[in-house]
Write a protein that holds these residues in place. Structure first.
Motif, mmCIF file in Angstrom:
data_model
loop_
_atom_site.group_PDB
_atom_site.id
_atom_site.type_symbol
_atom_site.label_atom_id
_atom_site.label_comp_id
_atom_site.label_asym_id
_atom_site.label_seq_id
_atom_site.Cartn_x
_atom_site.Cartn_y
_atom_site.Cartn_z
ATOM 1 N N GLN A 71 7.396 2.429 -2.238
ATOM 2 C CA GLN A 71 6.021 2.134 -1.842
ATOM 3 C C GLN A 71 5.121 3.174 -2.504
ATOM 4 O O GLN A 71 5.246 4.359 -2.235
ATOM 5 N N ILE A 72 4.232 2.722 -3.357
ATOM 6 C CA ILE A 72 3.365 3.645 -4.092
ATOM 7 C C ILE A 72 1.936 3.470 -3.606
ATOM 8 O O ILE A 72 1.423 2.346 -3.523
ATOM 9 N N TYR A 73 1.318 4.589 -3.302
ATOM 10 C CA TYR A 73 -0.065 4.562 -2.835
ATOM 11 C C TYR A 73 -1.006 4.757 -4.015
ATOM 12 O O TYR A 73 -1.021 5.802 -4.662
ATOM 13 N N ASP A 74 -1.763 3.708 -4.306
ATOM 14 C CA ASP A 74 -2.773 3.755 -5.360
ATOM 15 C C ASP A 74 -3.780 2.651 -5.059
ATOM 16 O O ASP A 74 -3.618 1.516 -5.492
ATOM 17 N N PRO A 75 -4.811 2.987 -4.287
ATOM 18 C CA PRO A 75 -5.762 1.952 -3.877
ATOM 19 C C PRO A 75 -6.480 1.261 -5.042
ATOM 20 O O PRO A 75 -6.918 0.129 -4.922
ATOM 21 N N GLY A 76 -6.557 1.917 -6.207
ATOM 22 C CA GLY A 76 -7.231 1.329 -7.358
ATOM 23 C C GLY A 76 -6.358 0.399 -8.179
ATOM 24 O O GLY A 76 -6.837 -0.250 -9.110
ATOM 25 N N HIS A 77 -5.075 0.320 -7.862
ATOM 26 C CA HIS A 77 -4.155 -0.531 -8.628
ATOM 27 C C HIS A 77 -4.416 -2.002 -8.299
ATOM 28 O O HIS A 77 -4.635 -2.355 -7.149
ATOM 29 N N PRO A 78 -4.373 -2.879 -9.301
ATOM 30 C CA PRO A 78 -4.650 -4.292 -9.039
ATOM 31 C C PRO A 78 -3.641 -4.963 -8.100
ATOM 32 O O PRO A 78 -3.964 -5.966 -7.465
ATOM 33 N N LEU A 79 -2.428 -4.435 -7.986
ATOM 34 C CA LEU A 79 -1.425 -5.031 -7.101
ATOM 35 C C LEU A 79 -1.443 -4.435 -5.691
ATOM 36 O O LEU A 79 -0.658 -4.853 -4.839
ATOM 37 N N ALA A 80 -2.307 -3.458 -5.442
ATOM 38 C CA ALA A 80 -2.335 -2.787 -4.139
ATOM 39 C C ALA A 80 -2.804 -3.753 -3.050
ATOM 40 O O ALA A 80 -3.681 -4.592 -3.264
ATOM 41 N N ASP A 81 -2.170 -3.595 -1.880
ATOM 42 C CA ASP A 81 -2.563 -4.419 -0.743
ATOM 43 C C ASP A 81 -3.730 -3.757 -0.003
ATOM 44 O O ASP A 81 -4.326 -2.797 -0.491
ATOM 45 N N GLY A 82 -4.037 -4.237 1.186
ATOM 46 C CA GLY A 82 -5.155 -3.718 1.969
ATOM 47 C C GLY A 82 -5.017 -2.248 2.317
ATOM 48 O O GLY A 82 -6.016 -1.529 2.466
ATOM 49 N N SER A 83 -3.770 -1.773 2.450
ATOM 50 C CA SER A 83 -3.553 -0.361 2.791
ATOM 51 C C SER A 83 -3.513 0.532 1.552
ATOM 52 O O SER A 83 -3.332 1.740 1.668
ATOM 53 N N GLY A 84 -3.638 -0.047 0.355
ATOM 54 C CA GLY A 84 -3.629 0.729 -0.880
ATOM 55 C C GLY A 84 -2.252 0.949 -1.470
ATOM 56 O O GLY A 84 -2.094 1.728 -2.402
ATOM 57 N N HIS A 85 -1.231 0.276 -0.950
ATOM 58 C CA HIS A 85 0.142 0.422 -1.435
ATOM 59 C C HIS A 85 0.560 -0.782 -2.279
ATOM 60 O O HIS A 85 0.086 -1.898 -2.064
ATOM 61 N N TYR A 86 1.457 -0.537 -3.193
ATOM 62 C CA TYR A 86 2.121 -1.618 -3.918
ATOM 63 C C TYR A 86 3.586 -1.227 -4.123
ATOM 64 O O TYR A 86 3.954 -0.070 -3.985
ATOM 65 N N LEU A 87 4.412 -2.232 -4.452
ATOM 66 C CA LEU A 87 5.840 -1.992 -4.635
ATOM 67 C C LEU A 87 6.108 -1.543 -6.067
ATOM 68 O O LEU A 87 5.758 -2.241 -7.024
ATOM 69 N N GLY A 88 6.730 -0.391 -6.195
ATOM 70 C CA GLY A 88 7.129 0.107 -7.514
ATOM 71 C C GLY A 88 8.526 -0.390 -7.840
ATOM 72 O O GLY A 88 8.976 -1.413 -7.327
ATOM 73 N N SER A 89 9.242 0.331 -8.665
ATOM 74 C CA SER A 89 10.613 -0.052 -9.004
ATOM 75 C C SER A 89 11.592 0.828 -8.214
ATOM 76 O O SER A 89 11.205 1.828 -7.628
ATOM 77 N N ASN A 90 12.860 0.440 -8.229
ATOM 78 C CA ASN A 90 13.882 1.255 -7.573
ATOM 79 C C ASN A 90 14.756 1.975 -8.611
ATOM 80 O O ASN A 90 15.894 2.323 -8.346
ATOM 81 N N VAL A 91 14.198 2.213 -9.797
ATOM 82 C CA VAL A 91 14.914 2.900 -10.870
ATOM 83 C C VAL A 91 14.705 4.407 -10.718
ATOM 84 O O VAL A 91 13.577 4.875 -10.630
ATOM 85 N N ASP A 92 15.813 5.138 -10.665
ATOM 86 C CA ASP A 92 15.765 6.600 -10.641
ATOM 87 C C ASP A 92 16.148 7.073 -12.047
ATOM 88 O O ASP A 92 17.290 6.913 -12.471
ATOM 89 N N LEU A 93 15.186 7.648 -12.759
ATOM 90 C CA LEU A 93 15.422 8.026 -14.150
ATOM 91 C C LEU A 93 16.559 9.031 -14.301
ATOM 92 O O LEU A 93 17.295 8.985 -15.283
ATOM 93 N N LEU A 94 16.714 9.922 -13.339
ATOM 94 C CA LEU A 94 17.788 10.908 -13.417
ATOM 95 C C LEU A 94 19.161 10.223 -13.407
ATOM 96 O O LEU A 94 20.038 10.553 -14.202
ATOM 97 N N ILE A 95 19.313 9.247 -12.539
ATOM 98 C CA ILE A 95 20.583 8.505 -12.465
ATOM 99 C C ILE A 95 20.796 7.692 -13.742
ATOM 100 O O ILE A 95 21.900 7.655 -14.287
#
Length: 130
Positions: A71-95
């Motif tokens: 869950q990423i908080y970015d109210p200015g993102h076009p995919l953000a919902d009413g609370s300012g969150h959108y779904l990011g990826s589940n990729v961990d670059l270190l792994i």
């Protein structure tokens, strides 16, 4: 010469499997910042040869990691919902980078075995020609 062809067959199956794994890992790394992207994994299975005692490595079906998306908080993102969150990826670059390093080393080990088998086969043919 059958032992040489068997060794080449086994190492080539390892090369193919690790190259497919590297492609999948590269795709995961490339999409690490893509919203809603799920990490892809590829399992390996062993497949016995019907004509011999050999077992080959075969990549299985690509599957998606079911781990929750970030869950990423970015109210200015076009995919953000009413609370300012959108779904990011589940990729961990270190792994992904650690898995890529492991796949690269496995690929190199298979390649080294392939080259050594080819050199031994060539040496045997040279001896037989004398």
């Amino acid at each position: 010469m059958s032992a040489f062809s068997d060794a080449l067959s086994v190492t080539s199956s390892g090369l193919k499997a690790q190259s497919q794994r590297l492609r999948t890992l590269a795709e995961n790394i490339a999409n690490a910042d893509t919203p809603g992207y799920r990490r892809k994994t590829i399992p390996f299975t062993s497949q016995p040869e019907s004509s011999s005692e050999l077992t080959r490595v075969v990549p299985g079906k690509v599957s998606l990691d079911r781990k929750e998306l970030a869950q990423i908080y970015d109210p200015g993102h076009p995919l953000a919902d009413g609370s300012g969150h959108y779904l990011g990826s589940n990729v961990d670059l270190l792994i992904e980078l650690a898995d890529a390093r492991e796949a690269q080393r496995s690929y190199e080990a298979n390649l080294k075995m392939f080259e050594q088998t080819r050199q031994m086969s060539s040496g045997l043919l040279d001896l037989l020609r004398r």
